[in-house]
Design an enzyme around this catalytic site. Structure first.
Site, PDB file in Angstrom:
ATOM      1  N   ALA A  59       0.858  -1.346  -0.013  1.00  0.00           N
ATOM      2  CA  ALA A  59      -0.077   0.099   0.020  1.00  0.00           C
ATOM      3  C   ALA A  59       1.011   1.217  -0.002  1.00  0.00           C
ATOM      4  CB  ALA A  59      -0.992  -0.161   1.240  1.00  0.00           C
ATOM      5  N   THR A  60       1.932   1.200   0.745  1.00  0.00           N
ATOM      6  CA  THR A  60       2.948   2.365   0.588  1.00  0.00           C
ATOM      7  C   THR A  60       3.000   2.784  -0.707  1.00  0.00           C
ATOM      8  OG1 THR A  60       3.837   1.464   2.692  1.00  0.00           O
ATOM      9  CG2 THR A  60       5.363   2.988   1.617  1.00  0.00           C
ATOM     10  N   ASN A  99      -5.401   3.258  11.502  1.00  0.00           N
ATOM     11  CA  ASN A  99      -4.713   1.819  11.786  1.00  0.00           C
ATOM     12  C   ASN A  99      -4.273   2.077  13.496  1.00  0.00           C
ATOM     13  OD1 ASN A  99      -2.824   4.299  10.711  1.00  0.00           O
ATOM     14  ND2 ASN A  99      -1.233   3.102  11.399  1.00  0.00           N
ATOM     15  N   GLN A 112      -6.857  -0.096   6.128  1.00  0.00           N
ATOM     16  CA  GLN A 112      -7.560  -0.699   7.260  1.00  0.00           C
ATOM     17  C   GLN A 112      -9.100  -1.128   7.111  1.00  0.00           C
ATOM     18  OE1 GLN A 112      -5.856  -1.942   9.947  1.00  0.00           O
ATOM     19  NE2 GLN A 112      -3.959  -1.064   9.542  1.00  0.00           N
ATOM     20  N   HIS A 130      -2.129  -7.515   3.212  1.00  0.00           N
ATOM     21  CA  HIS A 130      -1.805  -8.428   4.393  1.00  0.00           C
ATOM     22  C   HIS A 130      -2.665  -7.622   5.416  1.00  0.00           C
ATOM     23  CE1 HIS A 130       1.185  -5.494   6.665  1.00  0.00           C
ATOM     24  NE2 HIS A 130       1.126  -4.877   5.237  1.00  0.00           N
ATOM     25  N   THR A 162       7.944  -7.521 -13.111  1.00  0.00           N
ATOM     26  CA  THR A 162       7.018  -8.738 -13.224  1.00  0.00           C
ATOM     27  C   THR A 162       6.041  -8.964 -12.047  1.00  0.00           C
ATOM     28  OG1 THR A 162       8.875  -9.473 -14.539  1.00  0.00           O
ATOM     29  CG2 THR A 162       7.522 -11.238 -13.361  1.00  0.00           C
ATOM     30  N   CYS A 200       4.822   0.438  12.931  1.00  0.00           N
ATOM     31  CA  CYS A 200       6.108   1.303  12.378  1.00  0.00           C
ATOM     32  C   CYS A 200       6.612   2.289  13.548  1.00  0.00           C
ATOM     33  CB  CYS A 200       5.528   1.979  11.181  1.00  0.00           C
ATOM     34  SG  CYS A 200       4.212   1.447  10.314  1.00  0.00           S
TER      35      CYS A 200
HETATM   36  N1  PLP Z   1      -1.967   2.931   5.562  1.00  0.00           N
HETATM   37  C1  PLP Z   1      -2.276   2.420   6.489  1.00  0.00           C
HETATM   38  C2  PLP Z   1      -3.570   2.999   7.325  1.00  0.00           C
HETATM   39  C3  PLP Z   1      -1.543   1.203   7.222  1.00  0.00           C
HETATM   40  O1  PLP Z   1      -2.188   0.639   8.387  1.00  0.00           O
HETATM   41  C4  PLP Z   1      -0.539   0.796   6.781  1.00  0.00           C
HETATM   42  C5  PLP Z   1       0.354  -0.277   7.130  1.00  0.00           C
HETATM   43  O2  PLP Z   1       0.512  -0.526   8.324  1.00  0.00           O
HETATM   44  C6  PLP Z   1      -0.181   1.194   5.451  1.00  0.00           C
HETATM   45  C7  PLP Z   1      -0.877   2.337   4.715  1.00  0.00           C
HETATM   46  C8  PLP Z   1       1.100   0.776   4.506  1.00  0.00           C
HETATM   47  O3  PLP Z   1       0.788  -0.521   4.157  1.00  0.00           O
HETATM   48  P1  PLP Z   1       2.073  -1.584   3.600  1.00  0.00           P
HETATM   49  O4  PLP Z   1       2.485  -2.308   4.677  1.00  0.00           O
HETATM   50  O5  PLP Z   1       1.217  -2.284   2.370  1.00  0.00           O
HETATM   51  O6  PLP Z   1       2.791  -0.625   2.875  1.00  0.00           O
END
Ligand code: PLP
Length: 359
Positions: free
Chosen positions: A72-73, A142, A170, A188, A224, A306
């Site tokens: 997601a990042t 989160n 989330q 995940h 890929t 994090c």
């Molecule tokens: N955005 C939110 C609200 C999250 O909780 C997280 C992960 O902790 C992320 C973004 C980032 O997700 P990813 O671990 O897939 O980079």
């Protein structure tokens, strides 16, 4: 061990694991093909990816396309950087966004923080910067689980001639994801594997690629694709869609029991506009590091995965008005589909008795 850290990551659904296995090597070794190869094995892998794309899209509004990314990042970076198109302008982001949003807006030199109130809610009537080009307000937080009105934010963005990016990491698979120009997801957090995410992009919206090369993912994200990770993501999305009501009911029962078990603790963030699989609690004077070491059998968090470990007080708890001391005496418990009532009760017993012993 009892796992109560569902906001950090969720367990892998058995259905997702099953779907992944056949794309690691596959029946009689035919499942490892490169999905971008034109031969039969390549086409089989590509078909698995397209099926997963449909399953992920089914969690999202109609009228958009799903671009697979590595996380997601990465999806958030693609949305925020890719929508700039050399034009600049401001990014209005809630003060409780994930670091993926806040740090990217800072790196672009475009951050304008939107305030949140003591309940963890971002007032939709607040002033936007004149030059706003993008609004980023996440659906479910989160750290404290609070839920924002994505419909209102999308409407505000349209009125300001800006785009709306919704971090639904989330939320997706747990609550309906309704309205945005771009939506970021992560497998995940919805019982899929780590290492794969997606950006949903409204039809007609053009972005600049951030990773160039072979032109995969409609030219937006070269590299890929991993059929195994994506098939796992797709299967997890399908199960989440089918079980959304059942999962929510289970979480509600756990939440109600948790409120009794943690009586006397203060809840951080609204109890109502909230995903009830998130319990962020505080107790004045609590030494969280000591609590974690006393309760080693319970996996929980001192904030976001994090931020915890950095020693810095959570920016989310600070944004809702907590002092550093109160922010640092908070813990986050997260539960979901596979948490049993017995696990919750045993974990609560361990945590509350260790906390009481601290005096
Ligand atoms: N955005 C939110 C609200 C999250 O909780 C997280 C992960 O902790 C992320 C973004 C980032 O997700 P990813 O671990 O897939 O980079």
């Amino acid at each position: 061990m009892i796992y109560l850290d569902y906001q950090a990551t969720t367990p892998l659904a058995p259905e997702a694991r099953e779907a992944m296995l056949q794309w690691l090597d596959g029946p009689e070794g035919t499942g490892f093909g490169n999905p971008h190869s034109p031969h039969r094995m390549g086409r089989m892998a590509a078909a698995a990816i397209e099926l997963a794309r449909e399953r992920v899209a089914a969690l999202l509004p109609p009228g958009g396309r799903v671009i697979f990314t590595g996380s997601a990042t990465e999806a958030i970076n693609l949305a925020m950087r890719g929508s700039d198109r050399g034009q600049g302008g401001g990014i209005a982001a809630s003060a409780i966004e994930h670091a993926a949003v806040l740090d990217t807006a800072r790196a672009l030199g475009q951050l304008h923080e939107l305030e949140v109130d003591a309940d963890g809610l971002c007032n939709t009537a607040q002033k936007l910067p004149e030059d706003v080009r993008l609004i980023c307000v996440m659906q479910v937080n989160n750290e404290i689980g609070t839920i924002q009105s994505t419909l209102d934010w999308h409407r505000n963005a349209k009125a300001a001639n800006a785009l709306y990016l919704c971090d639904a990491v989330q939320a997706a698979g747990k609550v309906e994801v309704t309205s945005a120009d771009m939506i970021a997801l992560s497998a995940h957090k919805l019982y899929g594997p780590k290492g794969v995410g997606a950006l949903w992009v409204r039809d007609g919206l053009e972005l600049d690629p951030q990773i160039t090369g072979g032109g995969q993912e409609q030219g937006l994200r070269s590299g890929t694709l991993s059929p195994a990770l994506i098939a796992g993501f797709g299967a997890a999305a399908q199960v989440a869609k089918e079980r959304m009501a059942e999962d929510a009911e289970h979480v509600e029962a756990l939440w109600n029991r948790a409120l009794d078990l943690f009586e006397g603790w203060e809840l951080n963030g609204s109890a109502v506009a909230r995903w009830h699989g998130n319990l962020n609690l505080r107790r004045d004077g609590l030494d969280v590091a000591r609590l974690m070491s006393d309760c080693r059998e319970v996996m929980f968090s001192a904030g976001s995965a994090c931020a915890s470990g950095s020693g810095r007080p959570s920016h989310v708890l600070r944004a809702i008005g907590l002092t550093d001391a109160r922010a640092k005496s908070s813990i986050r418990l997260g539960f979901g589909r596979y948490t049993t009532m017995e696990e919750l009760e045993a974990a609560a017993k361990s945590i509350t008795s260790a906390a009481v012993q601290q005096g």
